[in-house]
Structures are given as structure tokens and as C-alpha cells.
Design a protein around this motif. Structure first.
Motif, mmCIF file in Angstrom:
data_model
loop_
_atom_site.group_PDB
_atom_site.id
_atom_site.type_symbol
_atom_site.label_atom_id
_atom_site.label_comp_id
_atom_site.label_asym_id
_atom_site.label_seq_id
_atom_site.Cartn_x
_atom_site.Cartn_y
_atom_site.Cartn_z
ATOM 1 N N GLY A 68 0.782 -1.231 0.000
ATOM 2 C CA GLY A 68 0.000 0.000 0.000
ATOM 3 C C GLY A 68 0.810 1.275 0.000
ATOM 4 N N THR A 69 2.126 1.198 0.124
ATOM 5 C CA THR A 69 2.970 2.388 0.068
ATOM 6 C C THR A 69 3.140 2.827 -1.385
ATOM 7 O OG1 THR A 69 4.188 1.830 2.081
ATOM 8 C CG2 THR A 69 5.283 3.287 0.521
ATOM 9 N N SER A 70 3.155 4.145 -1.614
ATOM 10 C CA SER A 70 3.382 4.656 -2.969
ATOM 11 C C SER A 70 4.181 5.937 -2.900
ATOM 12 C CB SER A 70 2.050 4.902 -3.693
ATOM 13 O OG SER A 70 1.317 5.935 -3.073
ATOM 14 N N ALA A 71 4.959 6.201 -3.945
ATOM 15 C CA ALA A 71 5.754 7.424 -4.057
ATOM 16 C C ALA A 71 5.786 7.833 -5.517
ATOM 17 C CB ALA A 71 7.172 7.204 -3.530
ATOM 18 N N GLY A 72 5.721 9.138 -5.764
ATOM 19 C CA GLY A 72 5.686 9.598 -7.146
ATOM 20 C C GLY A 72 6.379 10.925 -7.332
ATOM 21 N N LEU A 73 6.510 11.320 -8.588
ATOM 22 C CA LEU A 73 7.085 12.610 -8.960
ATOM 23 C C LEU A 73 6.301 13.126 -10.162
ATOM 24 C CD1 LEU A 73 9.359 14.683 -8.415
ATOM 25 C CD2 LEU A 73 10.717 13.473 -10.143
ATOM 26 N N ALA A 87 -9.492 47.678 -23.517
ATOM 27 C CA ALA A 87 -8.101 47.429 -23.905
ATOM 28 C C ALA A 87 -7.121 48.270 -23.105
ATOM 29 C CB ALA A 87 -7.930 47.695 -25.400
ATOM 30 N N GLY A 88 -7.539 49.416 -22.617
ATOM 31 C CA GLY A 88 -6.618 50.288 -21.886
ATOM 32 C C GLY A 88 -6.513 49.983 -20.410
ATOM 33 N N ASN A 89 -7.161 48.939 -19.960
ATOM 34 C CA ASN A 89 -7.143 48.627 -18.529
ATOM 35 C C ASN A 89 -6.897 47.132 -18.352
ATOM 36 O OD1 ASN A 89 -7.384 48.663 -15.785
ATOM 37 N ND2 ASN A 89 -9.424 49.549 -15.735
ATOM 38 N N ARG A 90 -5.633 46.711 -18.485
ATOM 39 C CA ARG A 90 -5.250 45.303 -18.393
ATOM 40 C C ARG A 90 -4.169 45.150 -17.325
ATOM 41 N NH1 ARG A 90 -6.307 42.263 -23.491
ATOM 42 N NH2 ARG A 90 -7.554 43.635 -24.821
ATOM 43 N N PRO A 91 -4.559 44.946 -16.086
ATOM 44 C CA PRO A 91 -3.573 44.823 -15.008
ATOM 45 C C PRO A 91 -2.695 43.593 -15.145
ATOM 46 C CG PRO A 91 -5.756 44.308 -14.218
ATOM 47 C CD PRO A 91 -5.932 44.853 -15.587
ATOM 48 N N TRP A 92 -3.207 42.522 -15.738
ATOM 49 C CA TRP A 92 -2.379 41.366 -16.088
ATOM 50 C C TRP A 92 -3.029 40.647 -17.251
ATOM 51 C CZ3 TRP A 92 -4.172 41.066 -10.761
ATOM 52 C CH2 TRP A 92 -5.312 40.281 -10.579
ATOM 53 N N GLU A 93 -2.253 39.812 -17.915
ATOM 54 C CA GLU A 93 -2.761 39.088 -19.081
ATOM 55 C C GLU A 93 -2.592 37.585 -18.883
ATOM 56 O OE1 GLU A 93 -1.095 40.696 -22.633
ATOM 57 O OE2 GLU A 93 -2.091 42.643 -22.409
ATOM 58 N N ASP A 94 -1.554 36.992 -19.463
ATOM 59 C CA ASP A 94 -1.354 35.545 -19.375
ATOM 60 C C ASP A 94 -0.518 35.186 -18.150
ATOM 61 O OD1 ASP A 94 -2.775 35.268 -21.708
ATOM 62 O OD2 ASP A 94 -0.999 35.199 -22.985
ATOM 63 N N ILE A 95 -1.027 34.256 -17.360
ATOM 64 C CA ILE A 95 -0.347 33.801 -16.148
ATOM 65 C C ILE A 95 0.109 32.364 -16.339
ATOM 66 C CG2 ILE A 95 -0.546 33.467 -13.654
ATOM 67 C CD1 ILE A 95 -0.861 36.377 -14.606
ATOM 68 N N ARG A 96 1.335 32.075 -15.954
ATOM 69 C CA ARG A 96 1.870 30.718 -16.037
ATOM 70 C C ARG A 96 1.920 30.080 -14.657
ATOM 71 N NH1 ARG A 96 6.748 31.993 -20.394
ATOM 72 N NH2 ARG A 96 5.375 32.067 -22.228
ATOM 73 N N ASP A 97 1.674 28.785 -14.629
ATOM 74 C CA ASP A 97 1.607 28.017 -13.380
ATOM 75 C C ASP A 97 2.393 26.733 -13.589
ATOM 76 O OD1 ASP A 97 0.974 26.400 -11.239
ATOM 77 O OD2 ASP A 97 -1.187 26.668 -11.386
ATOM 78 N N ILE A 98 3.582 26.654 -12.980
ATOM 79 C CA ILE A 98 4.451 25.476 -13.097
ATOM 80 C C ILE A 98 4.593 24.857 -11.709
ATOM 81 C CG2 ILE A 98 6.732 24.618 -13.747
ATOM 82 C CD1 ILE A 98 6.962 27.025 -15.624
ATOM 83 N N ARG A 99 4.478 23.527 -11.624
ATOM 84 C CA ARG A 99 4.536 22.853 -10.329
ATOM 85 C C ARG A 99 5.396 21.591 -10.408
ATOM 86 N NH1 ARG A 99 -1.875 22.941 -8.489
ATOM 87 N NH2 ARG A 99 -2.401 24.912 -9.529
ATOM 88 N N LEU A 100 6.083 21.323 -9.320
ATOM 89 C CA LEU A 100 6.822 20.078 -9.141
ATOM 90 C C LEU A 100 6.410 19.501 -7.802
ATOM 91 C CD1 LEU A 100 9.040 18.154 -10.224
ATOM 92 C CD2 LEU A 100 10.687 19.514 -8.911
ATOM 93 N N SER A 101 5.857 18.291 -7.801
ATOM 94 C CA SER A 101 5.369 17.693 -6.564
ATOM 95 C C SER A 101 5.856 16.256 -6.434
ATOM 96 C CB SER A 101 3.838 17.718 -6.518
ATOM 97 O OG SER A 101 3.285 16.978 -7.595
ATOM 98 N N ALA A 102 5.948 15.792 -5.187
ATOM 99 C CA ALA A 102 6.437 14.440 -4.901
ATOM 100 C C ALA A 102 5.539 13.799 -3.839
ATOM 101 C CB ALA A 102 7.886 14.473 -4.426
ATOM 102 N N PRO A 103 4.353 13.323 -4.222
ATOM 103 C CA PRO A 103 3.435 12.732 -3.241
ATOM 104 C C PRO A 103 3.942 11.396 -2.706
ATOM 105 C CG PRO A 103 2.594 12.425 -5.472
ATOM 106 C CD PRO A 103 3.796 13.317 -5.594
ATOM 107 N N LEU A 104 3.712 11.186 -1.414
ATOM 108 C CA LEU A 104 4.129 9.953 -0.744
ATOM 109 C C LEU A 104 2.967 9.459 0.118
ATOM 110 C CD1 LEU A 104 6.325 7.890 0.208
ATOM 111 C CD2 LEU A 104 6.885 9.538 2.015
ATOM 112 N N ARG A 105 2.663 8.172 0.018
ATOM 113 C CA ARG A 105 1.617 7.572 0.840
ATOM 114 C C ARG A 105 2.180 6.333 1.527
ATOM 115 N NH1 ARG A 105 -3.804 5.399 -1.923
ATOM 116 N NH2 ARG A 105 -2.419 3.656 -2.412
#
Length: 297
Positions: A68-73, A87-105
């Protein structure tokens, strides 16, 4: 002022929890999952309207033992794109979201289970430095099987912050409760979710089809580029997405989901590079729809 601003569809369908495989395999398994969500025009408190879209893709591997133990990346990439009516009121445009996770059970005796998921994230506007949007943290919990129908236990999350947002620690409760034949109430992080679990009520219509209703509290903060209303500042979007989903799992290695719902109680905040509040704006309920998938090999 942020009078024509829409925050990310960040939380939108992120409450969608794709159905797990009917039987977990031991040994190594590769996994790829992702989602695409679209938001229709929504009105802002200060006037104007916007639409938005989000894509999110995750890939990685997981090793499970017979005990039942598990580990991942896992490595994931997401992008949030906005279309503002002014068009003249753009506080932000494209947002990037990058993640690195290592779940362990880890299995604790016959009924206990420990879950630990450390994570590093980079949330930043295109044109900003990824390192300026880096945060890190962990979500962990322990559950016990109580009878044939209930698994429950405490959990917590601890995450660093951006801008004026300091380190955050919050409690949570993990639940997997079969309240009646075919009906399950459960918590789960959900694909692409920000911090902590949401809550899902699901009904197994058949061996391959599931209906579910999910809700969660979402909050995401990201570093802005050197242009716009707050150069080098921080943007924030918080809301409560509520999603109705139809899940289809034709075999243990593939799951598909169609969903629709709304973001409610939405609020956007904008801070300058020194952490001072520039503006805050609520936005009205925003309709959303999309699809998600998971493939295991």
C-alpha cells in the motif's frame, strides 16, 4: 484602478476530481492528466466585462508496493489567458503556473494511511521572472478506516506566500464516506487545485459512469511583470467554484470528465512591488464549462 479586471478562471473547474482506477496496480505506472476550462463573459463591479480560459497538463510516474505504500514525482504546466473588454485597462494578461510535486503515501498498520505531498510552484505573468513567483509548501494528513464505509482523519497545509501574504498554515479534514450504496462524500485536492482539499458528493450511476457535485475554496497569487498597473507587484484571485461533472471511465487506465458550473464570491486584489494594496474588486458569478482527462499506463 482595477475597475475592469477579471481574475483568473483559476479555481474554475479545478474542483473536478477525476475518478480513480477501480484497482490500483503495483509497481511503476506513468500518468498524464489535464483539463481545459472556458469562462463566458462576466461583469465587474466597476463596469465592463471579461472572458477567460485555462489549460493545465500534468505528467509523472508513481510506484506502488503490494503493502500500500506509494511514491511519485509529477511535473505540471498551466496557463491562464484573459480577454478584457477595455483594452486600456489590463492589469495582467497571461499567467503561467508550473509545479513540481512528490506525493508519498504510507500504510500505517491495517487501517491507517499517511499522506505527504511537498510541492514547489512558480506562478507568474508572462514577462516576469519565474523565480520571483516561486513558492513552496506541503499538504499532509493521516486517515483511518472506520468500518466498511468510512475513512477519515486530520490534515494540514503549510505554504509560503508572495508579496504581503506571509506563510500560511491551515487545518483540513480528509473524508471518504460511502453514505449509501452508490453515494460517496469525499475530500480531495482536485486536478490543478491551489491549497487544500475540496468537497465532492458523487453518485456511481454504473460501473463506468459517475455524477458528482464539487465545491472548494480557492486562492491563487502570482507575480506580475514590470508593466501594467502594479509593475513587479502581485495579483490575487479568490473564489468558490461549484461544479457539476459527468465522469466516464471505460477502463481502469482512462478517465474522462465533462463539467459545468460557476465561480461565486469572487474577489481580485492587486498589490504593488512594496506589498501595498492598489485595488480590490469583487466580480459577479461567472459561468464556466470544460473537460478533463486522466490516462495511466
Amino acid at each position: 484602478m482595477m475597475n475592469k479586471l477579471k481574475g483568473a478562471v483559476a479555481a474554475a473547474a479545478l474542483a473536478v476530481a477525476l475518478p480513480a482506477a477501480a484497482q490500483e496496480r503495483t509497481g511503476w505506472a506513468a500518468q498524464v492528466d489535464g483539463l481545459s476550462v472556458w469562462q463566458d463573459d462576466a461583469d465587474l463591479d466597476g463596469g465592463g466585462a471579461f472572458s477567460a480560459s485555462r489549460t493545465f497538463l500534468r505528467a509523472g510516474g508513481l510506484y506502488r508496493t503490494p503493502g500500500g505504500t506509494s511514491a511519485g514525482l509529477f511535473l505540471s504546466y498551466g496557463q491562464l489567458s484573459y480577454d478584457f473588454s477595455a483594452a486600456g485597462n489590463r492589469p495582467w494578461e497571461d499567467i503561467r503556473d508550473i509545479r513540481l510535486s512528490a506525493p508519498l503515501r504510507l500504510q500505517l498498520g491495517e487501517t491507517g494511511r499517511l499522506f505527504v505531498a511537498p510541492q514547489i510552484r512558480w506562478d507568474y505573468e508572462r514577462g516576469a521572472s519565474a523565480s520571483d513567483g516561486r513558492t513552496y509548501g506541503v499538504f499532509a494528513g493521516v486517515t483511518w478506516q472506520l468500518g466498511d464505509r468510512l475513512r477519515i482523519g486530520p490534515a494540514f497545509g503549510a505554504f509560503s506566500g508572495l508579496g504581503s501574504d506571509g506563510d500560511t498554515v491551515f487545518p483540513a479534514l480528509l473524508v471518504d464516506w460511502q453514505i449509501a450504496d452508490g453515494w460517496t462524500l469525499s475530500t480531495g485536492s482536485g486536478l490543478g487545485a491551489t491549497q487544500g482539499p475540496g468537497l465532492t458528493l458523487s453518485y456511481d450511476y454504473s460501473d463506468t459512469v459517475r455524477l458528482s457535485l464539487s465545491a472548494r475554496r480557492e486562492e491563487v497569487r502570482f507575480r506580475l511583470d514590470d508593466a501594467g498597473l502594479a509593475p513587479g507587484g502581485v495579483g490575487e484571485d479568490s473564489s468558490i467554484p461549484v461544479v457539476l461533472a459527468l465522469d466516464y471511465a471505460p477502463n481502469p487506465g482512462l478517465s474522462l470528465s465533462l463539467f459545468a458550473g460557476a465561480e461565486i464570491n469572487g474577489r481580485l486584489k492587486l498589490e504593488d512591488a512594496a506589498g501595498r494594496r492598489v485595488d480590490t474588486q469583487d466580480y459577479e458569478t461567472a459561468p464556466i464549462a470544460g473537460l478533463a482527462f486522466r490516462a495511466r499506463f
